[in-house]
Motif scaffolding. Sequence first.
Motif, PDB file in Angstrom:
ATOM      1  N   TRP A  69      81.000  10.179 -17.077  1.00  0.00           N
ATOM      2  CA  TRP A  69      79.736   9.625 -17.562  1.00  0.00           C
ATOM      3  C   TRP A  69      78.557  10.424 -17.007  1.00  0.00           C
ATOM      4  CZ3 TRP A  69      78.909   5.879 -21.209  1.00  0.00           C
ATOM      5  CH2 TRP A  69      80.039   5.189 -21.660  1.00  0.00           C
ATOM      6  N   ALA A  70      78.681  10.897 -15.773  1.00  0.00           N
ATOM      7  CA  ALA A  70      77.606  11.693 -15.178  1.00  0.00           C
ATOM      8  C   ALA A  70      77.407  12.995 -15.948  1.00  0.00           C
ATOM      9  CB  ALA A  70      77.922  11.986 -13.713  1.00  0.00           C
ATOM     10  N   ILE A  71      78.508  13.677 -16.275  1.00  0.00           N
ATOM     11  CA  ILE A  71      78.395  14.933 -17.020  1.00  0.00           C
ATOM     12  C   ILE A  71      77.838  14.673 -18.413  1.00  0.00           C
ATOM     13  CG2 ILE A  71      79.694  16.859 -18.003  1.00  0.00           C
ATOM     14  CD1 ILE A  71      81.634  16.606 -15.647  1.00  0.00           C
ATOM     15  N   ALA A  72      78.291  13.597 -19.049  1.00  0.00           N
ATOM     16  CA  ALA A  72      77.784  13.262 -20.384  1.00  0.00           C
ATOM     17  C   ALA A  72      76.288  12.987 -20.336  1.00  0.00           C
ATOM     18  CB  ALA A  72      78.535  12.052 -20.940  1.00  0.00           C
ATOM     19  N   GLU A  73      75.839  12.267 -19.317  1.00  0.00           N
ATOM     20  CA  GLU A  73      74.407  11.990 -19.195  1.00  0.00           C
ATOM     21  C   GLU A  73      73.627  13.259 -18.889  1.00  0.00           C
ATOM     22  OE1 GLU A  73      72.705   8.875 -17.140  1.00  0.00           O
ATOM     23  OE2 GLU A  73      73.702   7.316 -18.302  1.00  0.00           O
ATOM     24  N   GLY A  74      74.181  14.146 -18.058  1.00  0.00           N
ATOM     25  CA  GLY A  74      73.500  15.398 -17.780  1.00  0.00           C
ATOM     26  C   GLY A  74      73.298  16.220 -19.039  1.00  0.00           C
ATOM     27  N   ARG A  75      74.305  16.265 -19.889  1.00  0.00           N
ATOM     28  CA  ARG A  75      74.200  17.001 -21.155  1.00  0.00           C
ATOM     29  C   ARG A  75      73.179  16.344 -22.087  1.00  0.00           C
ATOM     30  NH1 ARG A  75      78.425  20.464 -22.646  1.00  0.00           N
ATOM     31  NH2 ARG A  75      78.380  19.764 -24.829  1.00  0.00           N
ATOM     32  N   ALA A  76      73.229  15.021 -22.175  1.00  0.00           N
ATOM     33  CA  ALA A  76      72.309  14.319 -23.056  1.00  0.00           C
ATOM     34  C   ALA A  76      70.869  14.419 -22.565  1.00  0.00           C
ATOM     35  CB  ALA A  76      72.729  12.857 -23.195  1.00  0.00           C
ATOM     36  N   ALA A  77      70.681  14.301 -21.251  1.00  0.00           N
ATOM     37  CA  ALA A  77      69.332  14.418 -20.696  1.00  0.00           C
ATOM     38  C   ALA A  77      68.775  15.823 -20.917  1.00  0.00           C
ATOM     39  CB  ALA A  77      69.347  14.082 -19.206  1.00  0.00           C
ATOM     40  N   ALA A  78      69.636  16.834 -20.831  1.00  0.00           N
ATOM     41  CA  ALA A  78      69.187  18.202 -21.078  1.00  0.00           C
ATOM     42  C   ALA A  78      68.653  18.357 -22.498  1.00  0.00           C
ATOM     43  CB  ALA A  78      70.339  19.178 -20.836  1.00  0.00           C
ATOM     44  N   ALA A  79      69.311  17.739 -23.463  1.00  0.00           N
ATOM     45  CA  ALA A  79      68.823  17.789 -24.841  1.00  0.00           C
ATOM     46  C   ALA A  79      67.455  17.131 -24.953  1.00  0.00           C
ATOM     47  CB  ALA A  79      69.832  17.110 -25.773  1.00  0.00           C
ATOM     48  N   ALA A  80      67.260  16.018 -24.224  1.00  0.00           N
ATOM     49  CA  ALA A  80      65.969  15.326 -24.251  1.00  0.00           C
ATOM     50  C   ALA A  80      64.882  16.171 -23.609  1.00  0.00           C
ATOM     51  CB  ALA A  80      66.094  13.978 -23.540  1.00  0.00           C
ATOM     52  N   VAL A  81      65.202  16.843 -22.514  1.00  0.00           N
ATOM     53  CA  VAL A  81      64.228  17.714 -21.847  1.00  0.00           C
ATOM     54  C   VAL A  81      63.866  18.888 -22.751  1.00  0.00           C
ATOM     55  CG1 VAL A  81      63.855  19.259 -19.889  1.00  0.00           C
ATOM     56  CG2 VAL A  81      64.992  17.064 -19.537  1.00  0.00           C
ATOM     57  N   ASP A  82      64.858  19.469 -23.385  1.00  0.00           N
ATOM     58  CA  ASP A  82      64.612  20.596 -24.282  1.00  0.00           C
ATOM     59  C   ASP A  82      63.691  20.184 -25.428  1.00  0.00           C
ATOM     60  OD1 ASP A  82      64.968  23.261 -25.158  1.00  0.00           O
ATOM     61  OD2 ASP A  82      66.573  22.653 -26.524  1.00  0.00           O
TER      62      ASP A  82
END
Length: 489
Positions: free
Chosen positions: A454-467
């Motif tokens: 879940w941590a890795i999934a959130e890191g990937r999703a948050a990166a898309a939001a930051v981008d």
Amino acid sequence: MADPKGFLKVGREVAERRPVEERVQDWNEVYPGGMGRALLPIITEQAGRCMDCGIPFCHQGCPLGNIIPEWNDLVWRDDWEGAIDRLHATNNFPEFTGRLCPAPCETACVLGINQDPVTIKNVEVSIIDKAWESGFVRPQPPEWLSGRTVAVIGSGPAGLAAAQQLTRAGHTVAVYERADKVGGLLRYGIPEFKMEKKHLDRRIEQMKREGTVFRAGVDVGGEDLTGDSLRERYDAVVLAMGSTEARDLPVPGRELGGIHQAMEFLPQANRVALGEEVEGQIRADGKHVVIIGGGDTGADCLGTSTRQGAASITQLEIMPEPPTDRPEGQPWPTYPMTFKVSSAHEEAGERVYAVSTQEFLGDDDGNVRALRLVDVVFEGGRLTEIEGTEREIPAELVLFAMGFVGPEKPGLVEQLGVDLDPRGNVQRDGSYMSSLPGVFVAGDAGRGQSLIVWAIAEGRAAAAAVDTFLTGSTTLPAPIPPTARPLVV
């Protein structure tokens, strides 16, 4: 698909671990030659058990959206480079999840309705270990730079995933870690016998070659770098410092010597196992050790205490002993609470269920010598003590492994003044942004204590939001929203 009749011809099989008497003498992984290599003789047939079920519920079990049937098929066809391409498409760090994740994908496997599920986790770690050995894992630097800067606070799985995705998107990313080396709990919280740190180090090296900057030994929110300075210096900030405020047990005698949190004990042991010297190390040698908490962290304390030469080890759990088979109230494809035997449990120790700690008893020197227990029963939604079941057990070292209750508030969180949710985690909106514009939250700091996947999934999703925040759009994948939760009853 793989073998159309594979699941009919082949049963579930896992790699054999090294003999107990051998592996407790060292800190190496419990599998001979490492987990991936130990699995190679059996993994092709195990991948062939994937049954082309039509609707792969393993996707539902995995928040990363791993395309599991495809890489099972590619392994069965001996196309290892194709398999790692499909695996890396959704998971930045399969060498971590393949060793540390409890595999909710397997409990959602359709084959698991009436048979043993596919060994998905084992196929995953075989793919990535084979890929590293074959040179299939290469740096992926960005083709161009955006000119935007991002600070990631915390170098655990969420922070590393966010940093790698944002670096590959062309942003200049700096990862801050307050410990002397990066990796967060992956480095100092996970014992070497579960994951040798060479797996972490080579992934960090790949990220450095891609352009990610790592700044270890920096206490963000302390004297090194304040929250205001952080926001002034960077275009966006990702808070991924985890849930590190440990749950305590305030019963009589708590102040006695020899009572410690697991995350005081494990990091020291990890440092020593890697050849460092730790002054005043908390050790289990020759002591009666009691571990309070029956989860993975407790098992890590158990395996570590065994290797340090504890006289006895008792692991306590307040809940009743779970069943060996899936309970009726936790039907497929939910993740069931069943009895599990980790490598540490094979080695030593006694597990005691349905007990509560009443008091810690001390000696004349102010150190713990025993622990008073009482049996409990779960009735009407609450735990009730059973009269007449009180007893003492010897305890010269007590380790709390009862989980965490949220991110630490003093320091960065208080300096930034971000809003918190009712559970004490950093509140975020649907795009992972906190109450401060440009400050995002990923992983346990916002979700609360959870699994590495879940941590890795959130890191990937948050990166898309930051981008999206920095450029107005994104091509980065966003596997889950911050409101996503595991499928439970």
